[in-house]
Motif scaffolding. Structure first.
Motif, short mmCIF file in Angstrom:
data_model
loop_
_atom_site.label_atom_id
_atom_site.label_comp_id
_atom_site.label_asym_id
_atom_site.label_seq_id
_atom_site.Cartn_x
_atom_site.Cartn_y
_atom_site.Cartn_z
N GLY A 28 0.80 -1.22 0.00
CA GLY A 28 0.00 0.00 0.00
C GLY A 28 0.84 1.27 0.00
N GLY A 30 3.93 1.53 -1.90
CA GLY A 30 4.96 1.44 -2.94
C GLY A 30 4.96 2.66 -3.85
N PRO A 31 6.04 2.80 -4.63
CA PRO A 31 6.17 3.97 -5.51
C PRO A 31 5.20 3.94 -6.70
CG PRO A 31 8.07 2.51 -5.73
CD PRO A 31 7.25 1.97 -4.60
N LEU A 33 1.65 1.41 -8.40
CA LEU A 33 0.75 0.28 -8.18
C LEU A 33 1.41 -1.03 -8.60
CD1 LEU A 33 -2.02 0.08 -7.07
CD2 LEU A 33 -2.97 0.70 -9.29
N GLU A 34 2.15 -0.98 -9.70
CA GLU A 34 2.77 -2.21 -10.22
C GLU A 34 3.83 -2.73 -9.25
OE1 GLU A 34 2.06 0.46 -11.92
OE2 GLU A 34 0.93 -0.17 -13.69
N ASP A 36 3.94 -2.11 -6.09
CA ASP A 36 3.21 -2.51 -4.90
C ASP A 36 2.72 -3.96 -5.05
OD1 ASP A 36 1.78 -2.17 -2.44
OD2 ASP A 36 1.54 -0.06 -2.95
N ILE A 37 2.12 -4.21 -6.19
CA ILE A 37 1.62 -5.56 -6.44
C ILE A 37 2.77 -6.57 -6.45
CG2 ILE A 37 0.56 -7.04 -8.21
CD1 ILE A 37 -1.23 -4.65 -8.95
N THR A 40 4.18 -7.13 -2.87
CA THR A 40 3.22 -7.91 -2.10
C THR A 40 3.26 -9.37 -2.55
OG1 THR A 40 1.83 -5.95 -1.95
CG2 THR A 40 0.80 -8.03 -1.37
N ASN A 41 3.38 -9.53 -3.84
CA ASN A 41 3.42 -10.88 -4.39
C ASN A 41 4.66 -11.65 -3.94
OD1 ASN A 41 2.04 -12.73 -6.12
ND2 ASN A 41 3.86 -12.61 -7.42
N MET B 52 -6.63 -0.50 0.44
CA MET B 52 -5.49 -1.36 0.80
C MET B 52 -4.94 -0.97 2.17
SD MET B 52 -3.41 -1.18 -2.82
CE MET B 52 -2.05 -2.28 -2.34
N GLN B 76 -3.38 -7.60 -2.28
CA GLN B 76 -2.84 -7.61 -3.64
C GLN B 76 -3.96 -7.58 -4.67
OE1 GLN B 76 -0.97 -11.20 -4.86
NE2 GLN B 76 0.47 -10.16 -6.23
N GLY B 295 7.82 8.14 -4.00
CA GLY B 295 8.09 7.25 -5.14
C GLY B 295 8.46 7.98 -6.41
#
Lengths: 250, 315, 250, 315
Positions: A28, A30-31, A33-34, A36-37, A40-41, B52, B76, B295
């Motif tokens: 939640g 991260g710089p 969305l990609e 972040d995903i 998390t993954n 989130m 996620q 970021g």
């Protein structure tokens, strides 16, 4: 109980546990969305691996210990992860550098663990290696992007690599447990992974227009449970529920 | 185009929608349709992204590895939903950066429910059960909405949401069947999340704007009050099943309506939160804006790298 | 057991406990040696107060509960502190603004508590008020310094005041326990402190060339144990040792 | 001044010291005396300030309120010691900011012991008992050193340090007499802090520089090896008293010397840490420099306010 095997498994799994926990802090935040995903993954993969290892460890222990007891109810001195993975998420360069410096090792380690005479371990390694090769691709891509991106990102990435370099040597440090497991054909001889590791790491740093640090001063201790001061705080969160509400099911 | 031509196009457009045909990005559409869709879809996307945070809050403290893995996967998925929905917005000619800008400046809204804090583990159950439950009730009709990319995104989103909802309910069930302290924790979470969940379904019909037009475009297929009733009728028996009490002394089965009567909602609280003064509005924005600003150098580097790489490939 | 009195004491002491803990995080990291010493000292005072209150509470409870059990072994929903004191040390402006906004209240509160018909509480108040008047002098001085310092410090201090303002109203919110204790002549009627509080706060803000926020939207919940998400993390550290090593003496 | 005059002054100066007279800030002193004192006193001050960090690390996690209060008080005392010692340095014409600059740039040293991590609560005991214990042995003789402000600061410091040392020992005693897990924790802390504490007393005499001159100025009154022996002889019986084992298989009472023989110290480790490569050197500097840099705007504001206030008072 096979004490050595039990401890050996914990030594492997604790790296994934602590690194997964560190990555989990970032969800939640991260710089993009990609990323972040992706982070998390990776965390998700690592905790999945942890479960496989600790379920096996619990079976070996043969008492009423569960995977959660092993993960969350040990004392700070009983965690066997390397110091590298407990280092904080100082910024995204540190997060990616930590990931990369661990992934290159992790991938090489699992490739060897696949050959273990312990069939459960070799099966786990076989399952994990696919995930970890994705992790390594992801993190090395980010080393390149940040290293060969802007001046600012290059400086930040170089600082992160320099800052974390001191924790790389420990990856190849053999404990007594490791030695015993190598002798039995179960464990991986990590000392043999060292040259390939530094070659691979340097190659990526080169490509990324980054310097490979020359320092020969290294820190160790994690494998013997002597950690940096960062771990204690991580554990307060990791263990909070299990400590506060003992002996319950969730 | 003459006014008449436009009118003609508009009529054809409305007729297509009435025939249940999907509108696709390259099709002609009225500006208002485009704007309304951007607003609704981006609001939905923002809700996923902001959503989130309250759940991310418990990742490091999840009580078991199994729950930690499930929570990570859930959060996620929410990021993934954000991604599809921003992409769906992009098909209407607005960039993700513009949409973020709207979110960060406070111009765009997101679901107010995420401005409540998650203060115990049971909140992970309550959020999944109630918040995702209410979301699904809002969203299932949208699987048949008129705009193709939105409808398709919603099919995927709803499938995952209903998995999350079951997962949330299962957390609550486990707690409700657990030790007394766990049961208390579950009841407390239900007490705190019940009313905000009812508010999630929007203001009463009397107060609601945009509804008529949205109905026509199938952006909305039932009124807020109908959806709310549906949510209550569905959820009350679930609470009974696991032995938790709905915190509403006026809740009563109405034999005649075959539906539950329920107590009055505190709309003052609703509007306070919508207007930015809920318990966590500031924190949520701080987290989002903070992540975005911190970021920036990373995104800049990625862009610079991509450009260098492209330049190299050309030579 | 006098349930109301017990809860009333906890309501008072939890503010000092949580604020003391927040200040304790800063030790060694202050902007100067002098502020470091002062903040550590305020933390020390607050924990000293906590001990007095909880020792009394333990006596009232009359079972085997100790001051440490009361401080460290409650669930997150059982802490009764106001939301203000749990807010994080975002920067030194926030730390000082939080301190000031609490100190002004705290001082007024203790002045009244000195008149309590409960002699132990009035004695504790009598002891604490000297310390707290020092706290208030220290924090209001810093409001002035930062408010009327540089442009940067003024902006930061105004932001901190604006950010924390929403938590001030809760100080004057009466719980059922409060009401019962007021009736018995034991407790302080906090609603009566409100006007003087805002007058005093505004006066200091004025002097400091800062704006008094006009927002009429306020947060509450802490007194009923409904906290911000910050408290949970604070508790993981506060409780760590007691949770991890239960029933031991230190 | 002619060379002869200077020589004369120097002789008088040395004679005063030999007569145990105190040198005061306004007195004439050789430049080397001034420099040596600045170096030693500032190193000592830096050690107090950096030494706040490993103990500060356990403030939020102290196991009881009593221990938390004591730990806060202890760390506060250390900050106070830093303050006196920086003030003592200032009497020799160097500002605190200059000294910080030397610390932050790595030019000035601080006691290497603070580059070890405090990883369990028992480390709070071990640090108090062993580290403060060794510090006192180093410092007590300095209460009679020749430079007045330093000597007076040390009187106060030593008084407080010996209180801290007893407090540390009491923590260890409580653990050693506690549950098995507490006893293990205490033994583990002793194992980790024993050798670094011995190293704290400095390199062996053979490797030590500056000693002769320092002896004359009473900046040093015993050799490192003598101090180390004193520390060991004092500490071993304390460990025995509480049933903890010194982690040195070669440790043995030497009847003839009426002193303990002990095993070889790992000087490689010592020099690694001194050179900046200990477990926490980087973290400690990051914390100090970070606090300093983040605090700049605060210090600037305080200065600006003071100037404004002064200006106002003038008019």
């Amino acid at each position: 109980m096979k004490e050595n095997l039990y401890n050996y498994i914990l030594g492997i799994a604790d790296n994934s546990l602590i690194l997964g926990q560190r990555l989990g802090e970032l969800t939640g935040h991260g710089p993009s969305l990609e990323t972040d995903i992706a982070c998390t993954n990776i965390s998700l993969d690592l905790f999945g691996q942890v479960r496989s290892y600790f379920q096996y460890a619990a079976k070996i222990a043969g008492d009423d210990r569960t995977e959660d007891d092993i993960a969350m109810l040990r004392k700070e001195r009983e965690y066997k992860n390397v110091l590298l993975v407990e280092q904080p998420n100082t910024n995204f360069a540190y997060t990616m550098a930590r990931q990369f410096l661990f992934d290159v090792y992790h991938l090489a380690f699992l490739a060897e663990l696949q050959k273990s005479t312990d069939l459960t371990l070799s099966a786990i390694a076989n399952k994990c290696i696919k995930e970890v090769s994705y992790h390594e691709r992801f993190s090395s891509d980010w080393i390149r992007r940040l290293g060969d991106g802007t001046e600012e990102s290059k400086a930040k990435m170089q600082e992160a690599i320099d800052g974390l370099w001191t924790y790389t040597d420990e990856l190849f440090h053999q404990t007594e447990t490791d030695k015993a497991m190598v002798t039995e054909g179960i464990g991986v001889d990590v000392t043999k992974l060292k040259d390939t590791y530094y070659t691979r790491v340097s190659a990526v740093l080169d490509e990324s227009t980054l310097e490979t640090p020359e320092s020969k001063w290294f820190q160790k201790g994690g494998k013997e449970g002597i950690h940096t001061e960062h771990l204690g705080y991580l554990l307060t969160e990791l263990q909070y529920m299990q400590r506060t509400y003992p002996n319950m099911e969730w | 185009m003459s006014e008449e031509q436009i009118k003609n196009l508009e009529e054809q457009f409305e007729a297509r929608i009435a025939r249940d045909e999907k509108i696709e990005p390259k099709d002609w559409m009225p500006e208002k349709y485009r704007k309304t869709h951007i607003r609704q879809m981006s609001q939905h996307a923002h809700s996923e992204i902001v959503g989130m945070l309250p759940e991310g809050n418990w990742i490091t403290r999840a009580p078991s590895l199994r729950r930690k893995v499930a929570l990570l996967a859930k959060v996620q998925d929410e990021a993934g939903h954000g991604l599809y929905l921003y992409s769906a917005c992009e098909t209407l000619g607005v960039s993700r950066d513009e949409l973020y800008e709207q979110l960060h400046s406070g111009k765009a809204k997101y679901s107010s429910i995420f401005n409540y804090p998650t203060i115990t583990w049971a909140d992970m159950g309550a959020v999944g059960w109630l918040v995702d439950g209410a979301a699904i009730i809002n969203q299932v009709p949208l699987c048949n909405t008129s705009y193709g990319p939105y409808a398709r995104a919603m099919v995927r989103v709803c499938k995952e949401e209903s998995f999350h909802q079951r997962q949330g309910f299962e957390i609550m069930m486990k707690l409700a069947n657990g030790t007394p302290v766990q049961k208390d924790m579950a009841q407390d979470a239900l007490n705190r999340w019940w009313w905000p969940s009812l508010m999630m379904l929007g203001p009463t019909d009397a107060e609601s704007i945009h509804t008529e037009q949205s109905m026509k475009w199938k952006l909305k297929r039932k009124s807020n009050d109908d959806l709310r009733q549906q949510f209550i009728d569905q959820t009350v028996p679930q609470a009974e099943l696991i032995g938790l009490a709905i915190p509403d002394p006026d809740l009563k089965w109405n034999e005649e309506r075959q539906s539950y009567d329920f107590g009055e909602i505190n709309w003052d609280e609703f509007w306070q939160v919508v207007k930015g003064h809920g318990p966590c509005n500031k924190e949520r924005m701080k987290a989002r804006v903070g992540a975005w600003e911190e970021g920036e150098w990373v995104r800049d580097a990625a862009m610079a790298y991509a450009e260098k790489k492209q330049a190299r490939n050309k030579t």
